[in-house]
Design a protein around this motif. Structure first.
Motif, PDB file in Angstrom:
ATOM      1  N   LEU A  58     -26.549 -69.486   6.972  1.00  0.00           N
ATOM      2  CA  LEU A  58     -26.309 -70.678   7.779  1.00  0.00           C
ATOM      3  C   LEU A  58     -26.037 -70.237   9.216  1.00  0.00           C
ATOM      4  O   LEU A  58     -25.075 -69.521   9.485  1.00  0.00           O
ATOM      5  CB  LEU A  58     -25.122 -71.456   7.216  1.00  0.00           C
ATOM      6  N   LEU A  59     -26.924 -70.641  10.146  1.00  0.00           N
ATOM      7  CA  LEU A  59     -26.806 -70.255  11.548  1.00  0.00           C
ATOM      8  C   LEU A  59     -26.797 -71.482  12.432  1.00  0.00           C
ATOM      9  O   LEU A  59     -27.327 -72.529  12.054  1.00  0.00           O
ATOM     10  CB  LEU A  59     -27.987 -69.368  11.963  1.00  0.00           C
ATOM     11  N   ARG A  60     -26.240 -71.331  13.616  1.00  0.00           N
ATOM     12  CA  ARG A  60     -26.344 -72.403  14.625  1.00  0.00           C
ATOM     13  C   ARG A  60     -27.775 -72.451  15.101  1.00  0.00           C
ATOM     14  O   ARG A  60     -28.452 -71.433  15.173  1.00  0.00           O
ATOM     15  CB  ARG A  60     -25.429 -72.110  15.798  1.00  0.00           C
ATOM     16  N   ASP A  61     -28.235 -73.615  15.469  1.00  0.00           N
ATOM     17  CA  ASP A  61     -29.584 -73.772  15.991  1.00  0.00           C
ATOM     18  C   ASP A  61     -29.742 -72.931  17.254  1.00  0.00           C
ATOM     19  O   ASP A  61     -28.881 -72.927  18.123  1.00  0.00           O
ATOM     20  CB  ASP A  61     -29.842 -75.252  16.294  1.00  0.00           C
ATOM     21  N   SER A  62     -30.861 -72.229  17.349  1.00  0.00           N
ATOM     22  CA  SER A  62     -31.085 -71.338  18.492  1.00  0.00           C
ATOM     23  C   SER A  62     -32.106 -71.890  19.487  1.00  0.00           C
ATOM     24  O   SER A  62     -32.548 -71.183  20.369  1.00  0.00           O
ATOM     25  CB  SER A  62     -31.554 -69.970  17.997  1.00  0.00           C
ATOM     26  N   SER A  63     -32.482 -73.157  19.328  1.00  0.00           N
ATOM     27  CA  SER A  63     -33.459 -73.735  20.250  1.00  0.00           C
ATOM     28  C   SER A  63     -32.817 -73.985  21.614  1.00  0.00           C
ATOM     29  O   SER A  63     -31.605 -73.919  21.774  1.00  0.00           O
ATOM     30  CB  SER A  63     -34.033 -75.041  19.695  1.00  0.00           C
TER      31      SER A  63
END
Length: 191
Positions: A58-63
């Motif tokens: 689970l990662l933070r969005d990197s966009s």
């Protein structure tokens, strides 16, 4: 003298066995070992909750657009991402319509490379309805979905691979992650 004859015979044998004929190896297929399906619950700090694969991080969005409740489910073993975007609707029909329109636009951008798009509507155990789209061809995203309660919440997901491997070779992995995404939808609840 015997040693010289044996050595000369060995050299002649080695030289005679050398050949310039080259046969390329046939194309091989990637070996893909798929792990067992196992799930864990998303932390309750989001306005939505669902079960996702234990094999995904689970990662933070990197966009470049940084939204608070946008996340990525990263599958390190497959180098794949399921990008999850969330938008509150706030009882505004205009927002609901805008988000649905954006979702369809993002999916239709793959028409350039897709040779088939199949959209299905599935009834979820929670009573909600989700729209899922499967794309065939050398497209960047092979599976997408969106689901909304039409008054408060809108959630969209899309599968992406960070590899140049052709999608027909990735088919087992695509099907594996698609099963995870359907499980995610089936366990989705709004908070």
């Amino acid at each position: 003298m015997k040693k010289q004859i044996v050595f000369l015979a060995a050299v002649i044998t080695v030289l005679a066995s050398c050949s310039t004929d080259y046969l390329p190896k046939p194309k091989g297929y990637n070996r893909i070992d798929l792990p067992e399906y196992q799930y864990t619950m998303l932390p309750d700090t989001f306005p939505y909750i669902f079960e996702y694969s234990k094999h995904a991080k689970l990662l933070r969005d990197s966009s470049w657009i940084s939204e608070r409740y946008w996340i990525e489910l990263y599958y390190p073993y497959f180098d794949a991402d399921v990008e999850i975007t969330y938008k509150p609707i706030k009882n505004l029909k205009e927002l609901s319509d805008e988000y649905l329109s954006d979702s369809y636009k993002l999916t239709s951008q793959h028409n350039v490379k897709a040779y088939a798009m199949e959209e299905s509507i599935i009834q979820l155990p929670s009573g909600m309805v989700a729209s899922v789209t499967e794309l065939e061809g050398e497209v960047p995203s092979q599976f997408q979905f969106h689901v909304t309660d039409s008054t408060q919440n809108f959630l969209r997901g899309a599968l992406y691979f960070k590899t140049a491997t052709k999608n027909d070779s990735l088919r087992p992995v695509i099907d594996y992650i698609k099963t995870d995404m359907i499980h995610l939808l089936n366990t989705l609840k709004w908070q």
